[in-house]
Design a protein around this motif. Sequence first.
Motif, PDB file in Angstrom:
ATOM      1  N   LEU A  62       0.835  -1.199   0.000  1.00  0.00           N
ATOM      2  CA  LEU A  62       0.000   0.000   0.000  1.00  0.00           C
ATOM      3  C   LEU A  62       0.878   1.260   0.000  1.00  0.00           C
ATOM      4  CD1 LEU A  62      -2.882   1.146   0.140  1.00  0.00           C
ATOM      5  CD2 LEU A  62      -2.702   1.079   2.639  1.00  0.00           C
ATOM      6  N   ALA A  63       1.949   1.234   0.795  1.00  0.00           N
ATOM      7  CA  ALA A  63       2.866   2.386   0.841  1.00  0.00           C
ATOM      8  C   ALA A  63       3.534   2.609  -0.509  1.00  0.00           C
ATOM      9  CB  ALA A  63       3.917   2.158   1.932  1.00  0.00           C
ATOM     10  N   LEU A  64       3.864   1.528  -1.202  1.00  0.00           N
ATOM     11  CA  LEU A  64       4.449   1.666  -2.543  1.00  0.00           C
ATOM     12  C   LEU A  64       3.461   2.337  -3.492  1.00  0.00           C
ATOM     13  CD1 LEU A  64       6.352  -1.721  -2.957  1.00  0.00           C
ATOM     14  CD2 LEU A  64       7.367   0.558  -3.199  1.00  0.00           C
ATOM     15  N   GLN A  65       2.189   1.965  -3.381  1.00  0.00           N
ATOM     16  CA  GLN A  65       1.185   2.590  -4.245  1.00  0.00           C
ATOM     17  C   GLN A  65       0.995   4.065  -3.898  1.00  0.00           C
ATOM     18  OE1 GLN A  65      -2.234   0.042  -3.702  1.00  0.00           O
ATOM     19  NE2 GLN A  65      -1.580  -1.365  -5.316  1.00  0.00           N
ATOM     20  N   GLN A  66       1.080   4.389  -2.622  1.00  0.00           N
ATOM     21  CA  GLN A  66       0.857   5.775  -2.182  1.00  0.00           C
ATOM     22  C   GLN A  66       2.058   6.681  -2.477  1.00  0.00           C
ATOM     23  OE1 GLN A  66      -0.148   4.971   1.964  1.00  0.00           O
ATOM     24  NE2 GLN A  66      -2.266   5.566   1.595  1.00  0.00           N
ATOM     25  N   TYR A  67       3.253   6.160  -2.211  1.00  0.00           N
ATOM     26  CA  TYR A  67       4.443   7.012  -2.254  1.00  0.00           C
ATOM     27  C   TYR A  67       5.420   6.667  -3.375  1.00  0.00           C
ATOM     28  CZ  TYR A  67       2.702   7.820   2.456  1.00  0.00           C
ATOM     29  OH  TYR A  67       1.897   8.103   3.531  1.00  0.00           O
ATOM     30  N   GLY A  68       5.185   5.516  -4.048  1.00  0.00           N
ATOM     31  CA  GLY A  68       6.163   5.065  -5.035  1.00  0.00           C
ATOM     32  C   GLY A  68       7.385   4.469  -4.348  1.00  0.00           C
ATOM     33  N   PRO A  69       8.299   3.909  -5.114  1.00  0.00           N
ATOM     34  CA  PRO A  69       9.467   3.245  -4.527  1.00  0.00           C
ATOM     35  C   PRO A  69      10.538   4.248  -4.087  1.00  0.00           C
ATOM     36  CG  PRO A  69       9.558   3.096  -6.904  1.00  0.00           C
ATOM     37  CD  PRO A  69       8.259   3.766  -6.580  1.00  0.00           C
ATOM     38  N   SER A  70      11.349   3.835  -3.118  1.00  0.00           N
ATOM     39  CA  SER A  70      12.527   4.611  -2.706  1.00  0.00           C
ATOM     40  C   SER A  70      13.717   4.207  -3.582  1.00  0.00           C
ATOM     41  CB  SER A  70      12.862   4.310  -1.244  1.00  0.00           C
ATOM     42  OG  SER A  70      13.414   2.994  -1.145  1.00  0.00           O
ATOM     43  N   SER A  71      14.848   4.843  -3.361  1.00  0.00           N
ATOM     44  CA  SER A  71      16.050   4.510  -4.135  1.00  0.00           C
ATOM     45  C   SER A  71      16.628   3.150  -3.744  1.00  0.00           C
ATOM     46  CB  SER A  71      17.119   5.588  -3.935  1.00  0.00           C
ATOM     47  OG  SER A  71      17.483   5.656  -2.565  1.00  0.00           O
ATOM     48  N   LEU A  72      16.120   2.550  -2.668  1.00  0.00           N
ATOM     49  CA  LEU A  72      16.630   1.242  -2.231  1.00  0.00           C
ATOM     50  C   LEU A  72      15.666   0.096  -2.547  1.00  0.00           C
ATOM     51  CD1 LEU A  72      18.306   2.099   1.198  1.00  0.00           C
ATOM     52  CD2 LEU A  72      19.360   1.816  -1.037  1.00  0.00           C
ATOM     53  N   HIS A  73      14.573   0.406  -3.230  1.00  0.00           N
ATOM     54  CA  HIS A  73      13.672  -0.659  -3.664  1.00  0.00           C
ATOM     55  C   HIS A  73      14.230  -1.350  -4.911  1.00  0.00           C
ATOM     56  CE1 HIS A  73      10.593   0.966  -0.891  1.00  0.00           C
ATOM     57  NE2 HIS A  73      10.087  -0.255  -0.969  1.00  0.00           N
ATOM     58  N   ARG A  74      13.818  -2.605  -5.070  1.00  0.00           N
ATOM     59  CA  ARG A  74      14.278  -3.427  -6.207  1.00  0.00           C
ATOM     60  C   ARG A  74      13.309  -3.229  -7.370  1.00  0.00           C
ATOM     61  NH1 ARG A  74      15.333  -9.022  -2.733  1.00  0.00           N
ATOM     62  NH2 ARG A  74      16.772  -8.102  -1.204  1.00  0.00           N
ATOM     63  N   MET A  75      13.729  -2.434  -8.334  1.00  0.00           N
ATOM     64  CA  MET A  75      12.815  -2.078  -9.428  1.00  0.00           C
ATOM     65  C   MET A  75      12.537  -3.244 -10.379  1.00  0.00           C
ATOM     66  SD  MET A  75      11.935   0.806  -8.488  1.00  0.00           S
ATOM     67  CE  MET A  75      10.892   1.175  -9.899  1.00  0.00           C
ATOM     68  N   SER A  76      13.375  -4.298 -10.321  1.00  0.00           N
ATOM     69  CA  SER A  76      13.106  -5.473 -11.155  1.00  0.00           C
ATOM     70  C   SER A  76      12.004  -6.342 -10.553  1.00  0.00           C
ATOM     71  CB  SER A  76      14.391  -6.293 -11.329  1.00  0.00           C
ATOM     72  OG  SER A  76      14.943  -6.625 -10.062  1.00  0.00           O
ATOM     73  N   PHE A  77      11.569  -6.036  -9.335  1.00  0.00           N
ATOM     74  CA  PHE A  77      10.467  -6.758  -8.701  1.00  0.00           C
ATOM     75  C   PHE A  77       9.176  -6.007  -9.019  1.00  0.00           C
ATOM     76  CE2 PHE A  77      12.447  -9.528  -5.177  1.00  0.00           C
ATOM     77  CZ  PHE A  77      13.613  -9.721  -5.906  1.00  0.00           C
ATOM     78  N   SER A  78       8.199  -6.708  -9.591  1.00  0.00           N
ATOM     79  CA  SER A  78       7.025  -6.021 -10.141  1.00  0.00           C
ATOM     80  C   SER A  78       6.266  -5.154  -9.140  1.00  0.00           C
ATOM     81  CB  SER A  78       6.085  -7.027 -10.813  1.00  0.00           C
ATOM     82  OG  SER A  78       5.690  -8.026  -9.897  1.00  0.00           O
ATOM     83  N   PRO A  79       6.150  -5.516  -7.845  1.00  0.00           N
ATOM     84  CA  PRO A  79       5.413  -4.612  -6.927  1.00  0.00           C
ATOM     85  C   PRO A  79       6.045  -3.239  -6.781  1.00  0.00           C
ATOM     86  CG  PRO A  79       5.649  -6.790  -5.958  1.00  0.00           C
ATOM     87  CD  PRO A  79       6.525  -6.771  -7.163  1.00  0.00           C
ATOM     88  N   CYS A  80       7.334  -3.118  -7.120  1.00  0.00           N
ATOM     89  CA  CYS A  80       8.017  -1.821  -6.989  1.00  0.00           C
ATOM     90  C   CYS A  80       7.777  -0.930  -8.191  1.00  0.00           C
ATOM     91  CB  CYS A  80       9.526  -2.023  -6.798  1.00  0.00           C
ATOM     92  SG  CYS A  80       9.929  -2.957  -5.310  1.00  0.00           S
ATOM     93  N   ARG A  81       7.218  -1.479  -9.256  1.00  0.00           N
ATOM     94  CA  ARG A  81       7.014  -0.690 -10.480  1.00  0.00           C
ATOM     95  C   ARG A  81       5.604  -0.131 -10.513  1.00  0.00           C
ATOM     96  NH1 ARG A  81       9.968  -5.166 -12.711  1.00  0.00           N
ATOM     97  NH2 ARG A  81       8.103  -6.015 -13.695  1.00  0.00           N
ATOM     98  N   VAL A  82       5.146   0.392  -9.384  1.00  0.00           N
ATOM     99  CA  VAL A  82       3.735   0.823  -9.288  1.00  0.00           C
ATOM    100  C   VAL A  82       3.422   2.006 -10.194  1.00  0.00           C
ATOM    101  CG1 VAL A  82       3.168  -0.099  -7.030  1.00  0.00           C
ATOM    102  CG2 VAL A  82       4.432   2.042  -7.181  1.00  0.00           C
ATOM    103  N   GLY A  83       4.414   2.857 -10.432  1.00  0.00           N
ATOM    104  CA  GLY A  83       4.153   4.030 -11.255  1.00  0.00           C
ATOM    105  C   GLY A  83       3.969   3.700 -12.725  1.00  0.00           C
ATOM    106  N   ASN A  84       4.372   2.464 -13.125  1.00  0.00           N
ATOM    107  CA  ASN A  84       4.345   2.102 -14.547  1.00  0.00           C
ATOM    108  C   ASN A  84       3.169   1.193 -14.888  1.00  0.00           C
ATOM    109  OD1 ASN A  84       6.818   3.410 -14.568  1.00  0.00           O
ATOM    110  ND2 ASN A  84       7.976   1.539 -14.202  1.00  0.00           N
TER     111      ASN A  84
END
Length: 199
Positions: free
Chosen positions: A176-198
């Motif tokens: 839910l926090a990822l959806q609200q705030y997007g990922p931080s610089s330490l999130h794993r962008m290759s993991f699909s839950p971190c790509r919420v903005g896309n």
Amino acid sequence: MPELAGDWEQVAGVDEVGRGALFGPVVAAAVILPKSAFEELAAAGVRDSKQLSSYRRSKLAEQIQAIALDWKIGYANNKEIDQINILQASLLAMKRAVTKLKVQPQMCLVDGKWLLPELSIPQQSLVKGDERSLVIAAASIVAKVWRDDLIMRFATKYPAYHLATNKGYGTAQHLLALQQYGPSSLHRMSFSPCRVGNQ
């Protein structure tokens, strides 16, 4: 727990934690225990870190580190995970832990089904190794405590993601926090839950 490395005197147990997390590094530990310590550590309750409370893990990690002939941590950060994938990053973290050891092991027991790439030391992979080998279980405890401590430090810097409770894993609160705030610089962008903005 039977040790499956024959008559070697100096066996390194190697395990990683944080493979399934969305945030932060994957962390590995390599631990070499004196054979004389196996009975004491088994009696103390050393086993797969996932079966222990965080308090017991911390206490056992202190005991393991005090007894060990050597122990080292290796990790691969979220950028490396994104570049080479989580399996390769996990193997890299484990290899880094082994190659940092000052005491040269005669054999490495590696948790899982994969061997570490380009390692000059003899090695044996062991599926469910943290349940079957005391020295791998010891490595799993040391790695888990080290990574949890690291994530707790990040939790104060990134309070939105509730890292203190989820340790970077994809709980409902974290998603839910990822959806609200997007990922931080330490999130794993290759993991699909971190790509919420896309999405």
